[in-house]
Design a protein around this motif. Structure first.
Motif, PDB file in Angstrom:
ATOM      1  N   THR A 191      68.525  32.070  -7.688  1.00 43.83           N
ATOM      2  CA  THR A 191      68.256  31.409  -6.409  1.00 43.83           C
ATOM      3  C   THR A 191      69.459  30.574  -5.981  1.00 43.83           C
ATOM      4  O   THR A 191      69.944  30.688  -4.855  1.00 43.83           O
ATOM      5  CB  THR A 191      67.033  30.495  -6.517  1.00 43.83           C
ATOM      6  OG1 THR A 191      65.993  31.227  -7.150  1.00 43.83           O
ATOM      7  CG2 THR A 191      66.578  30.036  -5.176  1.00 43.83           C
ATOM      8  N   GLU A 201      57.170  21.791  -9.629  1.00 48.62           N
ATOM      9  CA  GLU A 201      58.001  22.996  -9.573  1.00 48.62           C
ATOM     10  C   GLU A 201      58.727  23.101  -8.244  1.00 48.62           C
ATOM     11  O   GLU A 201      58.118  22.895  -7.189  1.00 48.62           O
ATOM     12  CB  GLU A 201      57.092  24.214  -9.671  1.00 48.62           C
ATOM     13  CG  GLU A 201      56.616  24.491 -11.041  1.00 48.62           C
ATOM     14  CD  GLU A 201      57.645  25.282 -11.792  1.00 48.62           C
ATOM     15  OE1 GLU A 201      57.855  26.450 -11.459  1.00 48.62           O
ATOM     16  OE2 GLU A 201      58.239  24.712 -12.706  1.00 48.62           O
ATOM     17  N   HIS A 233      59.105  35.370  -3.238  1.00 45.52           N
ATOM     18  CA  HIS A 233      59.593  34.284  -4.084  1.00 45.52           C
ATOM     19  C   HIS A 233      60.857  33.698  -3.461  1.00 45.52           C
ATOM     20  O   HIS A 233      61.357  34.215  -2.471  1.00 45.52           O
ATOM     21  CB  HIS A 233      59.832  34.773  -5.518  1.00 45.52           C
ATOM     22  CG  HIS A 233      60.584  36.049  -5.608  1.00 45.52           C
ATOM     23  ND1 HIS A 233      61.951  36.109  -5.577  1.00 45.52           N
ATOM     24  CD2 HIS A 233      60.159  37.329  -5.689  1.00 45.52           C
ATOM     25  CE1 HIS A 233      62.329  37.364  -5.653  1.00 45.52           C
ATOM     26  NE2 HIS A 233      61.261  38.131  -5.726  1.00 45.52           N
ATOM     27  N   PRO A 234      61.377  32.602  -4.025  1.00 42.45           N
ATOM     28  CA  PRO A 234      62.493  31.913  -3.375  1.00 42.45           C
ATOM     29  C   PRO A 234      63.696  32.795  -3.056  1.00 42.45           C
ATOM     30  O   PRO A 234      64.323  32.626  -2.011  1.00 42.45           O
ATOM     31  CB  PRO A 234      62.869  30.834  -4.392  1.00 42.45           C
ATOM     32  CG  PRO A 234      61.621  30.564  -5.128  1.00 42.45           C
ATOM     33  CD  PRO A 234      60.886  31.854  -5.200  1.00 42.45           C
ATOM     34  N   GLY A 270      56.468  35.549  -6.980  1.00 46.85           N
ATOM     35  CA  GLY A 270      57.295  35.839  -8.155  1.00 46.85           C
ATOM     36  C   GLY A 270      56.611  36.724  -9.163  1.00 46.85           C
ATOM     37  O   GLY A 270      56.552  36.445 -10.349  1.00 46.85           O
ATOM     38  N   GLU A 328      67.627  33.665 -16.585  1.00 48.52           N
ATOM     39  CA  GLU A 328      66.614  33.341 -15.581  1.00 48.52           C
ATOM     40  C   GLU A 328      65.244  33.655 -16.140  1.00 48.52           C
ATOM     41  O   GLU A 328      65.117  34.373 -17.118  1.00 48.52           O
ATOM     42  CB  GLU A 328      66.906  34.077 -14.277  1.00 48.52           C
ATOM     43  CG  GLU A 328      67.371  35.489 -14.444  1.00 48.52           C
ATOM     44  CD  GLU A 328      66.286  36.445 -14.115  1.00 48.52           C
ATOM     45  OE1 GLU A 328      65.491  36.156 -13.236  1.00 48.52           O
ATOM     46  OE2 GLU A 328      66.226  37.486 -14.780  1.00 48.52           O
ATOM     47  N   SER A 384      51.683  31.658  -4.520  1.00 49.50           N
ATOM     48  CA  SER A 384      52.844  31.224  -5.286  1.00 49.50           C
ATOM     49  C   SER A 384      52.481  30.150  -6.308  1.00 49.50           C
ATOM     50  O   SER A 384      53.170  29.981  -7.303  1.00 49.50           O
ATOM     51  CB  SER A 384      53.946  30.711  -4.358  1.00 49.50           C
ATOM     52  OG  SER A 384      53.601  29.451  -3.849  1.00 49.50           O
ATOM     53  N   ALA A 387      59.996  25.870  -6.750  1.00 48.23           N
ATOM     54  CA  ALA A 387      59.845  27.119  -5.997  1.00 48.23           C
ATOM     55  C   ALA A 387      58.859  27.015  -4.828  1.00 48.23           C
ATOM     56  O   ALA A 387      59.179  27.463  -3.726  1.00 48.23           O
ATOM     57  CB  ALA A 387      59.455  28.258  -6.936  1.00 48.23           C
ATOM     58  N   PHE A 439      67.623  23.791  -6.488  1.00 50.94           N
ATOM     59  CA  PHE A 439      67.761  24.712  -7.613  1.00 50.94           C
ATOM     60  C   PHE A 439      69.070  24.531  -8.370  1.00 50.94           C
ATOM     61  O   PHE A 439      69.110  24.661  -9.576  1.00 50.94           O
ATOM     62  CB  PHE A 439      67.637  26.164  -7.152  1.00 50.94           C
ATOM     63  CG  PHE A 439      66.227  26.569  -6.903  1.00 50.94           C
ATOM     64  CD1 PHE A 439      65.453  27.093  -7.927  1.00 50.94           C
ATOM     65  CD2 PHE A 439      65.667  26.415  -5.659  1.00 50.94           C
ATOM     66  CE1 PHE A 439      64.147  27.443  -7.698  1.00 50.94           C
ATOM     67  CE2 PHE A 439      64.361  26.779  -5.419  1.00 50.94           C
ATOM     68  CZ  PHE A 439      63.593  27.292  -6.445  1.00 50.94           C
ATOM     69  N   ALA A 464      53.350  29.108 -10.509  1.00 52.77           N
ATOM     70  CA  ALA A 464      54.080  27.902 -10.878  1.00 52.77           C
ATOM     71  C   ALA A 464      53.418  27.375 -12.135  1.00 52.77           C
ATOM     72  O   ALA A 464      52.208  27.330 -12.214  1.00 52.77           O
ATOM     73  CB  ALA A 464      53.971  26.878  -9.752  1.00 52.77           C
TER      74      ALA A 464
END
Lengths: 501, 154
Positions: free
Chosen positions: A42, A432, A326-327, A269, A87, A158, A434, A214, A162
């Motif tokens: 990210t 979190e 996702h991000p 994600g 990651e 999402s 994200a 991030f 998390a």
């Protein structure tokens, strides 16, 4: 045969020399970053986004996509060789991959990861090519209420992924939505939450938010405990698989691909979830579950395939609906917008070259990854020996110049400082990042569709449950939250994410 | 674990409540409108309210008896000040000093954020990364940033 014609368009775009070159640069950079621990995809994509602004849209997006799946791939190399996943989705690979490396089987582990990923990438790309057009056609009938419900679903789903508190994840979504409100109101032009700063009229720069939350926050985390990394394997030999290995990985690869392709489409994600799901599935059906965690090749093959398949299919909601899973996909949407293209169901018809070019380039990029990375493994091993104290200043330099060069606006640089601090504080408090970024990107869209839906329904909120598609989407959204709070799932989530921390 | 309260939950809850109130206060200054014709303040006000409710819920959960004890952990103060300071310095001086001096000083500060870097290694790092960035961004990507800015008597 429409599919073949479409793929033909894609191939001619993806094989154009410029695009081929930047696809290569993308996967190379992606692998590089994926290999280096301590900086995730990210932050990387956010940092490198400004570089692609001067390119044609097709080239820019092909390169960004390349960075993304290259990073997936590089992450597994690090996971196998030093037990430090680059990651989160390769965290599971570390379990058995690192054991294999300790037993001197780093070569077969890396080869398994490469072949499994390539196979999964190929299948998932085909699924993408087949599934995207009908989905985009269906989405053309979506009105404002459907979009509103879809975004709500994307945001709430999402949180299921998390780790940690569901309440905090919800709060992070709302915080992201609020930050997304900063700037001029779309209908009246009223500047909101700008504190009189003209620079904030067009909203907070999302690259700054991503880099801060991030990138900078992650560096600060790493500065808490500075440790030296040990590279176990100085030299990787014997990259080929034996016949026996080959037989053992076929079924896990197939199962992982299927699992990843399905879960990857889920918002929030799914590719991370899919690698964990694949690992526990392989362990459960294995005749020798006791070998898992002690260097079982199946424990590398399944999750690696699942993770790569999921990474590819997570493009589906982005390309057909304009909703990020996702991000990283949120950043891709940002890239579309900066290139002057509104992501959504119209892209496939308005920009067929772009659409099919991206899809085909993913397959080409995956092929490059296999051809490149196994021979280059020696180089990646050397990279792993670069100390963090050298790396993070370089990351900061890239982030600063990258953010500044988007609009030549110093405000964007200050925003990194602010969001780096806020991000670090909130991560320390167990929140979190994200969901915040997803909320930030989707906030303006959510508001726009809500206001439009209210105008259509003359102010009656029942419109969201009276329209069938919208009602189904909202039901899924509620289900996602309920599932996330259920005690049994909570326990499972904690178990699953323990390795992730 | 008994009666231990969760510092993390209470602190983050309070932060969320604070943010909710701040946004809510600002939003109430904008035209609210009706559900049919929402003004610029409507949706932010709803979100701010939601934020406060979630914040309160998190605080309450943190006060609950079965709250999981948690630690904030250590904070790398020196690293944080130097790192964030480096980025702010870059933002403050990029126009006036130009890329080379601004980035060099920022990198020097950033490098020293790690206790493992000495002044000598920080100097080496700052020099080499500045050179690398000039090569990539100025010569490679033709980003329109001056190498040396108007603040310098060059």
């Amino acid at each position: 045969m429409e599919l073949l014609a479409n793929l033909g368009i894609g191939f001619s775009a993806a094989l154009d020399p410029t695009n081929l070159l930047y696809c290569f640069v993308g996967v190379l950079l992606g692998t590089l970053v994926g290999v280096l621990p301590g900086i995730g995809p990210t932050a990387t994509i956010a940092m490198l986004l400004p570089i692609t602004f001067s390119f044609e849209p097709v080239t820019a997006l092909i390169m960004l996509a390349g960075i993304y799946y290259g990073a997936q791939y590089g992450g597994s190399t690090t996971a196998i060789l030093i037990n430090l996943p680059g990651e989160s989705s390769s965290a599971v690979t570390a379990i058995d991959g690192y054991e294999m490396a300790k037993q001197g089987r780093a070569g077969p582990a890396l080869a398994t990861a490469a072949l499994g990923s390539f196979f999964a990438g190929t299948v998932a790309t085909l699924i993408l090519a087949v599934a995207a057009p009908p989905l985009a056609r269906a989405a053309l009938n979506f009105g404002a209420p459907e979009y509103f419900s879809l975004i709500v679903l994307g945001l709430l789903a999402s949180i299921a992924l998390a780790h940690g508190s569901v309440l905090k994840a919800l709060a992070m979504i709302v915080l992201g939505l609020l930050l997304g409100m900063v700037g001029q109101d779309i209908y009246t032009g009223t500047p909101r939450f700008t504190f009189g700063f003209f620079e904030l009229y067009s909203g907070i720069n999302f690259v700054s938010v991503a880099v801060g939350v991030f990138g900078v926050a992650e560096i600060l985390r790493n500065l808490e405990h500075e440790t030296t990394r040990d590279v176990l394997v100085k030299k990787v030999e014997n990259l080929w698989l034996t016949k026996d290995d080959f037989k053992r990985i076929i079924a896990p690869v197939l199962r992982g691909t299927a699992l990843g392709s399905v879960l990857g489409i889920l918002p929030g994600g799914g590719h991370v979830l899919s690698s964990f799901a694949s690992y526990s599935f392989e362990k459960r059906i294995s005749k020798h579950p006791e070998t898992f965690g002690k260097g079982a090749i199946e424990g590398v093959a399944g999750p690696e395939s699942a993770n790569n398949a999921g990474a590819q299919t997570s493009f589906i909601p982005m390309l057909t609906l304009g909703i990020p899973a996702h991000p990283v996909m949120a950043l891709m949407i940002g890239a579309f917008i900066i290139q002057g293209i509104t992501p959504g169901p119209n892209v496939i018809n308005d920009e067929p070259i772009l659409f099919w070019g991206i899809i085909v380039s993913m397959w080409v990029g995956n092929l490059m990854l296999v051809l490149l990375n196994l021979p280059l493994i020696g180089l990646w091993v050397k990279l792993l020996t670069i100390p963090y104290k050298v790396l993070f200043p370089a990351i900061i330099a890239f982030a600063c110049i990258g953010c500044y060069s988007i609009n030549l606006n110093v405000f964007d640089v200050y925003a990194i400082v602010v969001f780096g601090f806020i991000g670090y504080l909130l991560v320390k408090l167990g929140c979190e990042p994200a969901p915040l970024l997803l909320g930030f990107v989707l906030g303006p869209l959510l508001e726009e569709h809500l206001r439009r839906a209210m105008i259509i329904s003359r102010g009656d909120p029942m419109i969201f449950v009276e329209r069938p598609i919208s009602a189904v989407l909202l039901a899924f959204a509620v289900a996602a939250v309920v599932v996330a709070v259920l005690p049994s799932v909570r326990r499972k989530r904690e178990e699953v994410f323990v390795e992730d921390d | 674990m008994g009666n231990q309260k969760s510092f993390n939950d209470i602190a983050s809850g309070l932060i969320f409540i604070g943010i909710g109130i701040a946004f809510g206060y600002a939003a109430s200054g904008y035209q609210i409108g009706t559900a049919l014709r929402m003004g610029p303040g409507y949706f932010p006000l709803v979100l701010a309210g939601l934020m406060c409710i979630l914040g309160i819920a998190i605080v309450v959960k943190g006060m609950a008896r079965d709250a999981q004890p948690s630690e904030f952990g250590i904070v790398p103060w020196r690293g944080m000040v130097l790192l964030l300071g480096a980025i702010a310095f870059f933002g403050f001086t990029i126009r006036g000093l130009g890329l080379v001096p601004s980035l060099f000083v920022a990198l020097l500060m950033a490098s020293l954020a790690s206790r493992r870097n000495t002044l000598a290694s920080a100097l080496v790092l700052a020099t080499s990364i500045t050179a690398l960035c000039v090569a990539i961004f100025i010569y490679g990507l033709s980003v329109p940033i001056a190498l040396f800015g108007p603040w310098l008597p060059l």
